[in-house]
Design an enzyme around this catalytic site. Structure first.
Site, PDB file in Angstrom:
ATOM      1  N   ASP A  13       0.763  -1.236  -0.154  1.00 35.88           N
ATOM      2  CA  ASP A  13       0.010   0.005   0.016  1.00 35.88           C
ATOM      3  C   ASP A  13       0.807   1.378  -0.186  1.00 35.88           C
ATOM      4  O   ASP A  13       0.483   2.401   0.495  1.00 35.88           O
ATOM      5  CB  ASP A  13      -0.887   0.056   1.396  1.00 35.88           C
ATOM      6  CG  ASP A  13      -1.852  -1.260   1.260  1.00 35.88           C
ATOM      7  OD1 ASP A  13      -2.283  -1.685   0.399  1.00 35.88           O
ATOM      8  OD2 ASP A  13      -1.754  -1.991   2.482  1.00 35.88           O
ATOM      9  N   LYS A  16       2.301   2.310  -4.911  1.00 37.73           N
ATOM     10  CA  LYS A  16       3.009   1.769  -6.442  1.00 37.73           C
ATOM     11  C   LYS A  16       2.181   2.061  -7.445  1.00 37.73           C
ATOM     12  O   LYS A  16       2.855   2.384  -8.323  1.00 37.73           O
ATOM     13  CB  LYS A  16       3.273   0.165  -6.133  1.00 37.73           C
ATOM     14  CG  LYS A  16       4.424  -0.052  -5.086  1.00 37.73           C
ATOM     15  CD  LYS A  16       4.365  -1.639  -5.011  1.00 37.73           C
ATOM     16  CE  LYS A  16       3.132  -2.385  -4.592  1.00 37.73           C
ATOM     17  NZ  LYS A  16       2.794  -2.397  -3.275  1.00 37.73           N
ATOM     18  N   GLY A  40      -4.183  -4.558  -4.335  1.00 41.15           N
ATOM     19  CA  GLY A  40      -5.090  -3.474  -4.614  1.00 41.15           C
ATOM     20  C   GLY A  40      -4.586  -2.282  -5.137  1.00 41.15           C
ATOM     21  O   GLY A  40      -3.671  -1.504  -4.244  1.00 41.15           O
ATOM     22  N   HIS A  41      -4.574  -1.851  -6.370  1.00 40.68           N
ATOM     23  CA  HIS A  41      -4.014  -0.688  -6.895  1.00 40.68           C
ATOM     24  C   HIS A  41      -4.960   0.331  -6.953  1.00 40.68           C
ATOM     25  O   HIS A  41      -5.650   0.039  -7.896  1.00 40.68           O
ATOM     26  CB  HIS A  41      -3.069  -1.043  -8.090  1.00 40.68           C
ATOM     27  CG  HIS A  41      -1.864  -1.755  -8.110  1.00 40.68           C
ATOM     28  ND1 HIS A  41      -1.170  -2.355  -8.965  1.00 40.68           N
ATOM     29  CD2 HIS A  41      -1.274  -1.912  -6.779  1.00 40.68           C
ATOM     30  CE1 HIS A  41      -0.363  -2.871  -8.521  1.00 40.68           C
ATOM     31  NE2 HIS A  41      -0.226  -2.822  -7.332  1.00 40.68           N
ATOM     32  N   GLN A 224       2.068  -6.406  -3.589  1.00 44.35           N
ATOM     33  CA  GLN A 224       2.770  -6.343  -1.841  1.00 44.35           C
ATOM     34  C   GLN A 224       3.875  -5.676  -2.046  1.00 44.35           C
ATOM     35  O   GLN A 224       4.112  -4.729  -2.595  1.00 44.35           O
ATOM     36  CB  GLN A 224       2.504  -7.891  -1.664  1.00 44.35           C
ATOM     37  CG  GLN A 224       1.164  -8.517  -1.630  1.00 44.35           C
ATOM     38  CD  GLN A 224       0.603  -8.933  -2.837  1.00 44.35           C
ATOM     39  OE1 GLN A 224       1.461  -9.892  -3.600  1.00 44.35           O
ATOM     40  NE2 GLN A 224      -0.584  -8.812  -3.085  1.00 44.35           N
TER      41      GLN A 224
HETATM   42  P1  IMP Z   1      -2.377 -13.137   1.593  1.00 42.20           P
HETATM   43  O1  IMP Z   1      -1.388 -12.318   0.709  1.00 42.20           O
HETATM   44  O2  IMP Z   1      -3.829 -12.818   1.185  1.00 42.20           O
HETATM   45  O3  IMP Z   1      -1.882 -14.392   1.868  1.00 42.20           O
HETATM   46  O4  IMP Z   1      -2.204 -12.265   2.835  1.00 42.20           O
HETATM   47  C1  IMP Z   1      -0.762 -12.296   3.767  1.00 42.20           C
HETATM   48  C2  IMP Z   1      -0.313 -11.176   4.332  1.00 42.20           C
HETATM   49  O5  IMP Z   1      -0.108  -9.930   3.467  1.00 42.20           O
HETATM   50  C3  IMP Z   1      -1.545 -10.365   5.038  1.00 42.20           C
HETATM   51  O6  IMP Z   1      -1.031  -9.662   6.249  1.00 42.20           O
HETATM   52  C4  IMP Z   1      -2.021  -9.287   4.165  1.00 42.20           C
HETATM   53  O7  IMP Z   1      -2.997  -8.322   4.722  1.00 42.20           O
HETATM   54  C5  IMP Z   1      -0.882  -8.885   3.443  1.00 42.20           C
HETATM   55  N1  IMP Z   1      -1.130  -8.386   2.054  1.00 42.20           N
HETATM   56  C6  IMP Z   1      -1.402  -9.254   0.897  1.00 42.20           C
HETATM   57  N2  IMP Z   1      -1.616  -8.344   0.046  1.00 42.20           N
HETATM   58  C7  IMP Z   1      -1.384  -7.076   0.518  1.00 42.20           C
HETATM   59  C8  IMP Z   1      -1.556  -5.740  -0.378  1.00 42.20           C
HETATM   60  O8  IMP Z   1      -1.641  -5.651  -1.519  1.00 42.20           O
HETATM   61  N3  IMP Z   1      -1.324  -4.735   0.391  1.00 42.20           N
HETATM   62  C9  IMP Z   1      -1.056  -4.900   1.649  1.00 42.20           C
HETATM   63  N4  IMP Z   1      -0.828  -5.851   2.407  1.00 42.20           N
HETATM   64  C10 IMP Z   1      -1.233  -7.302   1.694  1.00 42.20           C
END
Ligand code: IMP
Length: 425
Positions: A13, A16, A40-41, A224
């Protein structure tokens, strides 16, 4: 053959999407190399907000080929819904390509993600429950189903039978849930998704190389971020892929020598969603202000993000493991009203000053930030479009941050809009 990687240097977040979108102007192709619709972009174009989960940000430019690389995990229902949403809003998605080698997220992956989280109770990771972890687990267990498998009805059903003969045991015997019928699922996926997905399926590796060999600019868009990386993040509170810049190599099928520019993105503060250590986390009114002014709620899940001061110890580590050539700072304007602003320059662990990210994670849990506290600029930066528009206190803040992280800051974002940024240095 110029190739640029854009990578988040914190816990995601960082904004990017904004810089990916900005750089995309000079690009022929934008490639996602890992993750799935957990990303989420958010992009704001001409006052209109676009929230993308799976499709690369470059899709908003008609001359760009947006590519979903082999390292991404693809939920075909989500992909089609996102394409439809874009089409409804007048965005042409006909250039979109999806690697036939990308793995599919199936409904049972999402079910397992939610069940695992519930099973972990207090130890839960706070995943997005999008099925990301279970889909990558199946990939590693050689039980995954790839996008190209959809092209052959029999192979698709056969693979679902194989994986479900295993997964149904987990669903029924471990979690006391109903089994999934492989034939019904195959029928549902193919009848609802095949027509829409088939024209997108591409040999993306050769497509990317042809573009690079033709001297075109290719942008690799990390989702991420560095500290959510499966290997280099704060394990187990991480995602299940490698967002770090090196992940672009296996995730898109290029070698390291192809990459010549690596842009890190950091917010002027930090946020994290989900559980895990966070040395500079704030539980006070300053944190609330960051969340309120920065609208720090998940694009996908709506969760409140945990706020904290910018952490140069982590950023120095991100510089190393990503080979960052430069840094972009986002959301500087969120700090506009603060009387003082802080940069964490080192940690104190058991009475010792520590300047490198501790190798032992228990140390990170005990780390107390050592801050450099600076006077705030208390001035609205949202109209600043060149370095000379910045007040002296904002300039000092950026100079000290730059000194701390050891690489040039080249771009600074001062608001969500496409035009709200300035070139620095
Ligand atoms: P997962 O990717 O859904 O398995 O989540 C694993 C961890 O990554 C969790 O703490 C999520 O909140 C975090 N996470 C996954 N995608 C994002 C993102 O796009 N932004 C921020 N945190 C993310």
């Amino acid at each position: 053959m110029p190739a640029t990687v854009v990578v988040g240097t914190q816990w995601g977040d960082e904004g990017k999407g904004k810089f990916t979108d900005l750089l995309a102007k000079d690009m022929s192709m934008v490639v996602r190399y890992q993750g799935g619709h957990n990303a989420g972009h958010t992009l704001v174009v001409d006052g209109e907000k676009f929230a993308l989960q799976l499709i690369p940000s470059g899709v908003l430019y008609p001359y760009i080929v947006p590519v979903i690389g082999n390292g991404v995990v693809v939920d075909p229902f989500v992909l089609l819904a996102e394409m439809k949403m874009l089409q409804r809003r007048g965005v042409d998605t006909s250039n979109l390509k999806v690697s036939g080698n990308a793995h599919l997220i199936m409904p049972y992956h999402q079910q397992l993600d939610a069940l695992h989280e519930r099973h972990l109770g207090k130890a839960k990771l706070g995943t997005t429950k999008r099925g990301i972890g279970p889909a990558y687990s199946d990939k590693s267990m050689r039980l995954g189903i790839r996008v190209q498998d959809m092209l052959d009805e029999d192979i698709f059903a056969e693979k679902l039978h194989t994986v479900l003969s295993h997964t149904n045991k987990v669903l029924t015997k471990v979690f006391n849930r109903l089994p999934v019928d492989p034939d019904k699922l195959a029928e549902k996926v193919l009848s609802e998704c095949l027509d829409g997905i088939k024209p997108l399926i591409t040999d993306t590796v050769n497509l990317i190389h042809d573009s690079l060999e033709a001297g075109q600019h290719v942008l690799f868009e990390g989702a991420q971020a560095t500290f959510l990386d499966l290997d280099h993040g704060t394990y187990p509170f991480v995602t299940s892929s490698n967002p770090t810049a090196g992940g672009a190599c296996p995730g898109a099928g290029i070698g390291p020598r192809h990459i010549d520019r690596i842009l890190g993105i950091s917010k002027a503060y930090v946020t994290r969603v989900g559980a895990g250590p966070f040395p500079t986390e704030l539980f006070d009114l300053d944190g609330d202000r960051m969340v309120d002014i920065g609208a720090e709620y998940g694009t996908n899940t709506g969760r409140r993000r945990r706020p904290g001061w910018v952490d140069a110890v982590m950023l120095r580590h991100a510089v190393r493991i990503n080979s960052l050539s430069e840094m972009a700072i986002t959301k500087l304007d969120v700090l506009d009203t603060f009387e003082t602003v802080k940069i964490c320059v080192a940690y104190e662990i058991d009475g010792q000053r520590v300047e490198k990210l501790p190798y032992h994670q228990s140390d990170l849990h005990r780390a107390t930030p050592i801050y450099e506290e600076l006077p705030g600029w208390q001035q609205d930066l949202t109209a600043a479009t060149q370095a000379s528009d910045l007040p002296p206190n904002a300039v000092t803040y950026l100079r000290i941050l730059e000194e701390q992280i050891g690489i040039p800051i080249t771009l600074v974002s001062t608001g969500p809009g496409r035009q709200q940024f300035l070139n620095w240095n």
